[in-house]
Design an enzyme around this catalytic site. Structure first.
Site, PDB file in Angstrom:
ATOM      1  N   HIS A  15       1.034  -0.914   0.108  1.00  0.00           N
ATOM      2  CA  HIS A  15       0.204   0.069   0.018  1.00  0.00           C
ATOM      3  C   HIS A  15       0.801   1.002   0.030  1.00  0.00           C
ATOM      4  O   HIS A  15       1.438   1.563   0.678  1.00  0.00           O
ATOM      5  CB  HIS A  15      -0.719  -0.194   1.367  1.00  0.00           C
ATOM      6  N   LEU A  16       0.848   1.980  -1.047  1.00  0.00           N
ATOM      7  CA  LEU A  16       1.329   3.324  -1.181  1.00  0.00           C
ATOM      8  C   LEU A  16       0.772   4.497  -0.818  1.00  0.00           C
ATOM      9  O   LEU A  16       1.591   5.588  -0.730  1.00  0.00           O
ATOM     10  CB  LEU A  16       2.023   3.273  -2.687  1.00  0.00           C
ATOM     11  N   ARG A  17      -0.427   4.266  -0.635  1.00  0.00           N
ATOM     12  CA  ARG A  17      -1.143   5.640  -0.346  1.00  0.00           C
ATOM     13  C   ARG A  17      -1.247   6.695  -1.543  1.00  0.00           C
ATOM     14  O   ARG A  17      -0.829   6.249  -2.666  1.00  0.00           O
ATOM     15  CB  ARG A  17      -0.974   6.185   0.935  1.00  0.00           C
ATOM     16  N   LYS A  99      -8.434  -7.018  -7.820  1.00  0.00           N
ATOM     17  CA  LYS A  99      -8.351  -7.286  -6.660  1.00  0.00           C
ATOM     18  C   LYS A  99      -9.675  -7.368  -5.919  1.00  0.00           C
ATOM     19  O   LYS A  99     -10.447  -6.515  -6.275  1.00  0.00           O
ATOM     20  CB  LYS A  99      -7.661  -6.190  -5.916  1.00  0.00           C
ATOM     21  N   LEU A 219      -5.007  -6.513   9.268  1.00  0.00           N
ATOM     22  CA  LEU A 219      -5.880  -7.352   8.903  1.00  0.00           C
ATOM     23  C   LEU A 219      -5.416  -8.114   7.497  1.00  0.00           C
ATOM     24  O   LEU A 219      -4.890  -7.549   6.673  1.00  0.00           O
ATOM     25  CB  LEU A 219      -7.197  -6.675   8.355  1.00  0.00           C
ATOM     26  N   ASP A 247       2.600  -6.525   2.389  1.00  0.00           N
ATOM     27  CA  ASP A 247       1.208  -5.661   2.945  1.00  0.00           C
ATOM     28  C   ASP A 247       1.710  -4.672   3.829  1.00  0.00           C
ATOM     29  O   ASP A 247       0.894  -4.266   4.612  1.00  0.00           O
ATOM     30  CB  ASP A 247       0.353  -6.653   3.737  1.00  0.00           C
ATOM     31  N   HIS A 251      -0.079   4.092   8.317  1.00  0.00           N
ATOM     32  CA  HIS A 251      -1.290   4.844   8.812  1.00  0.00           C
ATOM     33  C   HIS A 251      -0.607   5.910   9.982  1.00  0.00           C
ATOM     34  O   HIS A 251       0.394   5.656  10.353  1.00  0.00           O
ATOM     35  CB  HIS A 251      -2.559   4.264   9.845  1.00  0.00           C
TER      36      HIS A 251
END
Length: 343
Positions: A15-17, A99, A219, A247, A251
């Site tokens: 996740h690279l945001r 996905k 998660l 993964d 945050h």
């Protein structure tokens, strides 16, 4: 001093945001990863080819000078994803997978799939054109215990998809249970799985015993030690069905250390170093290269990277935080030592 030289690895789930955070996440992952499968669960999500390709351009704009890092893009499946959109995405040459997020299963999954039958036409198109199907394998029924949601998903949903689409290449992402290991091992060669560094190194005791440690909350959630050991055995087995997917999911510190904290652990700052620790813990450093550098591209039918990196057995201390846009992220192993570093 112990050193290991391996083919440059790739990250098959990250996740690279977006926005101001992108500069920092791309900086970290591009230090030694050749490629990365970039998750599409933005706000709004990358539900069509155009959105995914403009996101690709934003990522490429942040790749540091001298780095050859290449993002591999993913389409976010919804109840309305059409076969034509799948064909358009595949034809782009930059979108390699689509996905499945069961609606409500994880961060920014509210636009996800509510009934699998809704995406069967898209899955048929994916099978036809050779686009990979990536799966967040958890049910979302609130009556199912959170520690059982992966197992129930495999039993009730994934087994049926595999049977209905035998030619579709499927990656069960970030597996966390012995049930998942066994399912993938016994399935056809078209079914594979990614495993994170934190699920190899930690179990739910690390998160819950002696106080709640929110930076381990992700998660699918960390499981008991027996599942952790099954994951380690799978990763170190030499099987081509298992490969590296961090993964890594940043945050802001205050979003994790909160009354209702976000799910996600940040490992991109030291991904391959953490995997080296995990493999060393089971005397399997000789299996690290295949897991990190061969099995992923082979399954995706992409060339392996041509260059190498060298890991040195040399301890270093992880900072308490890393910059993340206009805030900070607390990484896994914050304020503690990691035994390996990239030379």
């Amino acid at each position: 001093m112990t050193t290991i030289t391996i083919t440059r690895p790739d990250d098959w789930h990250i996740h690279l945001r977006d926005g101001a955070q992108l500069k920092d996440t791309v900086r970290d992952i591009s230090r030694y990863m050749g490629r990365a499968i970039v998750m599409p669960n933005l706000v709004p999500p990358a539900i069509d080819t155009e959105t995914a390709l403009t996101y690709y351009d934003r990522i490429k704009a942040q790749v540091p000078a001298g780095s050859q890092f290449e993002p591999l893009m993913v389409l976010y499946l919804t109840d309305k994803t059409s076969p034509d959109e799948i064909r358009k995405a595949k034809a782009s040459g930059k979108i390699v997978a689509a996905k499945l997020y069961p609606a409500g299963a994880t961060t920014n999954s509210d636009s996800g799939v509510t009934d699998l039958k809704n995406i069967y036409p898209a899955l048929e198109a994916m099978q036809e054109v050779g686009m990979l199907f990536l799966v967040h394998g958890e049910v979302t029924d609130s009556s199912i215990d959170i520690f059982d949601r992966e197992r129930v998903f495999i039993e009730n949903i994934l087994s049926k998809i595999v049977a209905d689409f035998p030619e579709l290449k499927i990656v069960l992402e970030h597996i966390t249970t012995k049930d998942a290991v066994d399912f993938v091992t016994q399935a056809s060669d078209n079914v594979a799985a990614t495993i994170t560094a934190h699920h190899l190194l930690y179990n739910r005791n690390h998160m819950l015993a002696g106080g709640i440690r929110p930076h381990f909350y992700c998660l699918p959630i960390l499981k008991r030690n027996t599942h952790q050991q099954a994951l380690l055995a799978a990763a170190a087995s030499g099987s081509k069905k298992f490969f590296l997917g961090t993964d890594s999911a940043p945050h802001a510190k205050d979003k994790k250390e909160a009354a209702c904290g976000c799910a996600g652990s940040y490992t991109a700052h030291a991904a391959i170093e953490l995997y080296a620790e995990a493999f060393e813990s089971v005397n399997a450093l000789d299996k690290l290269e295949a897991f990190a550098s061969f099995n992923g591209p082979d399954f995706y039918n992409l060339p392996r990277n041509a260059d190498t990196i060298t890991l040195v057995k040399k301890s270093w201390d992880v900072p308490a935080t890393y910059p993340l846009g206009d805030t900070n992220v607390v990484p896994i192993r914050a304020g503690e030592a990691i035994d390996w570093q990239v030379e």
